[in-house]
Enzyme design. Sequence first.
Site, PDB file in Angstrom:
ATOM      1  N   LYS A   1       0.847  -1.197   0.000  1.00 29.43           N
ATOM      2  CA  LYS A   1       0.000   0.000   0.000  1.00 29.43           C
ATOM      3  C   LYS A   1       0.878   1.241   0.000  1.00 29.43           C
ATOM      4  O   LYS A   1       1.757   1.385   0.860  1.00 29.43           O
ATOM      5  CB  LYS A   1      -0.883  -0.024   1.249  1.00 29.43           C
ATOM      6  CG  LYS A   1      -1.905   1.082   1.293  1.00 29.43           C
ATOM      7  CD  LYS A   1      -2.915   0.806   2.376  1.00 29.43           C
ATOM      8  CE  LYS A   1      -3.851   1.973   2.568  1.00 29.43           C
ATOM      9  NZ  LYS A   1      -4.777   1.705   3.664  1.00 29.43           N
TER      10      LYS A   1
ATOM     11  N   ARG B   1       1.054  -5.842   3.193  1.00 25.34           N
ATOM     12  CA  ARG B   1       0.008  -6.448   4.010  1.00 25.34           C
ATOM     13  C   ARG B   1      -0.534  -7.724   3.373  1.00 25.34           C
ATOM     14  O   ARG B   1      -0.403  -7.928   2.164  1.00 25.34           O
ATOM     15  CB  ARG B   1      -1.091  -5.428   4.320  1.00 25.34           C
ATOM     16  CG  ARG B   1      -1.582  -4.652   3.119  1.00 25.34           C
ATOM     17  CD  ARG B   1      -2.571  -3.570   3.522  1.00 25.34           C
ATOM     18  NE  ARG B   1      -3.406  -3.214   2.381  1.00 25.34           N
ATOM     19  CZ  ARG B   1      -4.516  -2.523   2.435  1.00 25.34           C
ATOM     20  NH1 ARG B   1      -4.969  -2.107   3.595  1.00 25.34           N
ATOM     21  NH2 ARG B   1      -5.214  -2.254   1.352  1.00 25.34           N
TER      22      ARG B   1
ATOM     23  N   ASP C   1     -16.427  -0.109   0.006  1.00 28.12           N
ATOM     24  CA  ASP C   1     -15.147  -0.439  -0.636  1.00 28.12           C
ATOM     25  C   ASP C   1     -14.121  -0.856   0.412  1.00 28.12           C
ATOM     26  O   ASP C   1     -13.067  -1.378   0.072  1.00 28.12           O
ATOM     27  CB  ASP C   1     -14.616   0.750  -1.449  1.00 28.12           C
ATOM     28  CG  ASP C   1     -14.346   1.968  -0.586  1.00 28.12           C
ATOM     29  OD1 ASP C   1     -15.284   2.436   0.081  1.00 28.12           O
ATOM     30  OD2 ASP C   1     -13.198   2.442  -0.561  1.00 28.12           O
ATOM     31  N   ASN C   2     -14.433  -0.613   1.672  1.00 28.72           N
ATOM     32  CA  ASN C   2     -13.504  -0.964   2.743  1.00 28.72           C
ATOM     33  C   ASN C   2     -13.978  -2.155   3.557  1.00 28.72           C
ATOM     34  O   ASN C   2     -13.527  -2.354   4.678  1.00 28.72           O
ATOM     35  CB  ASN C   2     -13.293   0.243   3.671  1.00 28.72           C
ATOM     36  CG  ASN C   2     -12.464   1.312   3.002  1.00 28.72           C
ATOM     37  OD1 ASN C   2     -11.736   1.029   2.053  1.00 28.72           O
ATOM     38  ND2 ASN C   2     -12.563   2.529   3.463  1.00 28.72           N
TER      39      ASN C   2
HETATM   40  P1  AMP Z   1      -9.883   4.901   1.235  1.00 28.54           P
HETATM   41  O1  AMP Z   1     -10.856   5.889   1.757  1.00 28.54           O
HETATM   42  O2  AMP Z   1      -8.477   5.028   1.746  1.00 28.54           O
HETATM   43  O3  AMP Z   1     -10.381   3.491   1.321  1.00 28.54           O
HETATM   44  O4  AMP Z   1      -9.746   5.219  -0.339  1.00 28.54           O
HETATM   45  C1  AMP Z   1     -10.840   5.292  -1.193  1.00 28.54           C
HETATM   46  C2  AMP Z   1     -10.395   5.211  -2.622  1.00 28.54           C
HETATM   47  O5  AMP Z   1      -9.455   6.235  -2.926  1.00 28.54           O
HETATM   48  C3  AMP Z   1      -9.694   3.897  -2.973  1.00 28.54           C
HETATM   49  O6  AMP Z   1     -10.032   3.618  -4.302  1.00 28.54           O
HETATM   50  C4  AMP Z   1      -8.241   4.245  -2.821  1.00 28.54           C
HETATM   51  O7  AMP Z   1      -7.398   3.401  -3.569  1.00 28.54           O
HETATM   52  C5  AMP Z   1      -8.205   5.670  -3.336  1.00 28.54           C
HETATM   53  N1  AMP Z   1      -7.114   6.453  -2.759  1.00 28.54           N
HETATM   54  C6  AMP Z   1      -6.955   6.848  -1.468  1.00 28.54           C
HETATM   55  N2  AMP Z   1      -5.805   7.536  -1.307  1.00 28.54           N
HETATM   56  C7  AMP Z   1      -5.209   7.587  -2.534  1.00 28.54           C
HETATM   57  C8  AMP Z   1      -3.989   8.144  -3.027  1.00 28.54           C
HETATM   58  N3  AMP Z   1      -3.148   8.813  -2.261  1.00 28.54           N
HETATM   59  N4  AMP Z   1      -3.720   8.002  -4.348  1.00 28.54           N
HETATM   60  C9  AMP Z   1      -4.556   7.327  -5.142  1.00 28.54           C
HETATM   61  N5  AMP Z   1      -5.707   6.760  -4.739  1.00 28.54           N
HETATM   62  C10 AMP Z   1      -6.033   6.889  -3.446  1.00 28.54           C
HETATM   63 MG    MG Z   2      -9.929   1.678   0.986  1.00 28.15          MG
END
Ligand code: AMP
Ligand code: MG
Length: 378
Positions: free
Chosen positions: A107, A170, A246-247
């Site tokens: 990640k 991970r 998505d999580n």
């Molecule tokens: P999260 O809220 O961290 O689960 O992220 C939600 C979505 O945004 C997922 O598709 C992640 O892969 C994407 N995402 C979060 N942070 C980044 C980042 N720094 N660069 C690219 N994609 C991101």
């Molecule tokens: Mg996520």
Amino acid sequence: MKFSDIKSTTPYLELENIFFDKVKATPLKKPFFIAASNDAAKLLGVDENLYDDEKLVSIINSQTALEGSDSFAMCYAGHQFGYFVPRLGDGRAINFGKVNGYNLQVKGAGQTLYSRQGDGRAVLRSSIREFLMSESMHGLGIETSRALAIIGSDEDVARERWEKGAVVLRLSPTWVRFGTFEYFYHSKQHDKLERLADYVIEEPFAHLKNQENAYLLMYKEIVEKTAKLMAKWQSVGFNHGVMNTDNMSIGGFTIDYGPFALSPILNQEKMQEVLKGFSSVFEETYLNIMYKKLGFESKKEGDVKLVQWLLAALGSSKVDYTNFFRILCHYDANREELLALANLKTPLQEWLEAYDERLKEEKPAPNKFINIKLSCSS
Ligand code: AMP
Ligand code: MG
């Protein structure tokens, strides 16, 4: 075996291209080792100290590849904060493949097709949090992805301020999420939905393979596992920061009980029937953990009330939950140490009186409070 000698396979890449983006990671500048979990590494059959593995950093930084691995990002959708986002996907996570039933993922490894405006990076602060949190959740007996190791770097990453980039390696029995099913449901690709369900039956639900009604049985397990997981979270006061679909892992690491992603390939009435089991599994699991934390080996009428009363008393006395349960582990009817935690003593004092009465109904142990000591956790 050393970590750098393990061999990986990539069964996810046997799905069609629409399920993933075959992408190479972008290595961080001047990477360095921070920490590793030898306990997590054992899941892969690694029995040599990760700290001695000179290739560990370059593998995590994608400069050296594990034998048999290939790199790819997975596609998924998700309900985020109440709204549906039709395409998300691994925007900063890159998968290496599968070893010993565990899928390896880095990640913070750079941009993918799904990065949208994001830089594909993770910062040191959040990577340390993920590394420590997932290993401690495992320590508490709660189903979680595991963290094998973390590396830092000299790479500048823009957040509210400039920070340094890091990568966590991970592991999980599956990285398929509720949102992966949502992607194919909402884009009306129901044949792919079926393909994904078959894939998932190969992964965390392999015991259901070749069973009649395998989809329904899998769905039943997802409901049960998720209910248990929520109860476990709640019993230690864990709050998921972004509990979007998505999580939420389909393997029982997070939750959403909307029965619609799978509905094109399953009977909806049957799904609703199975879903009714959620609350009873949740309640039973939650109460059993709470009884253990209170040192009750027997179940008595009134115990549910005592648990609810305790939570209300801790709230109104403004007591820190974790400290309270830690101290309760060596409670010997001397209330001082517990009451010292309370801003307002009366609600806790009243509860402790009822608790002492209830403890009298427990079988006396050789050491009179050993029951509590042995079964208590925070
Ligand atoms: P999260 O809220 O961290 O689960 O992220 C939600 C979505 O945004 C997922 O598709 C992640 O892969 C994407 N995402 C979060 N942070 C980044 C980042 N720094 N660069 C690219 N994609 C991101
Ligand atoms: Mg996520």
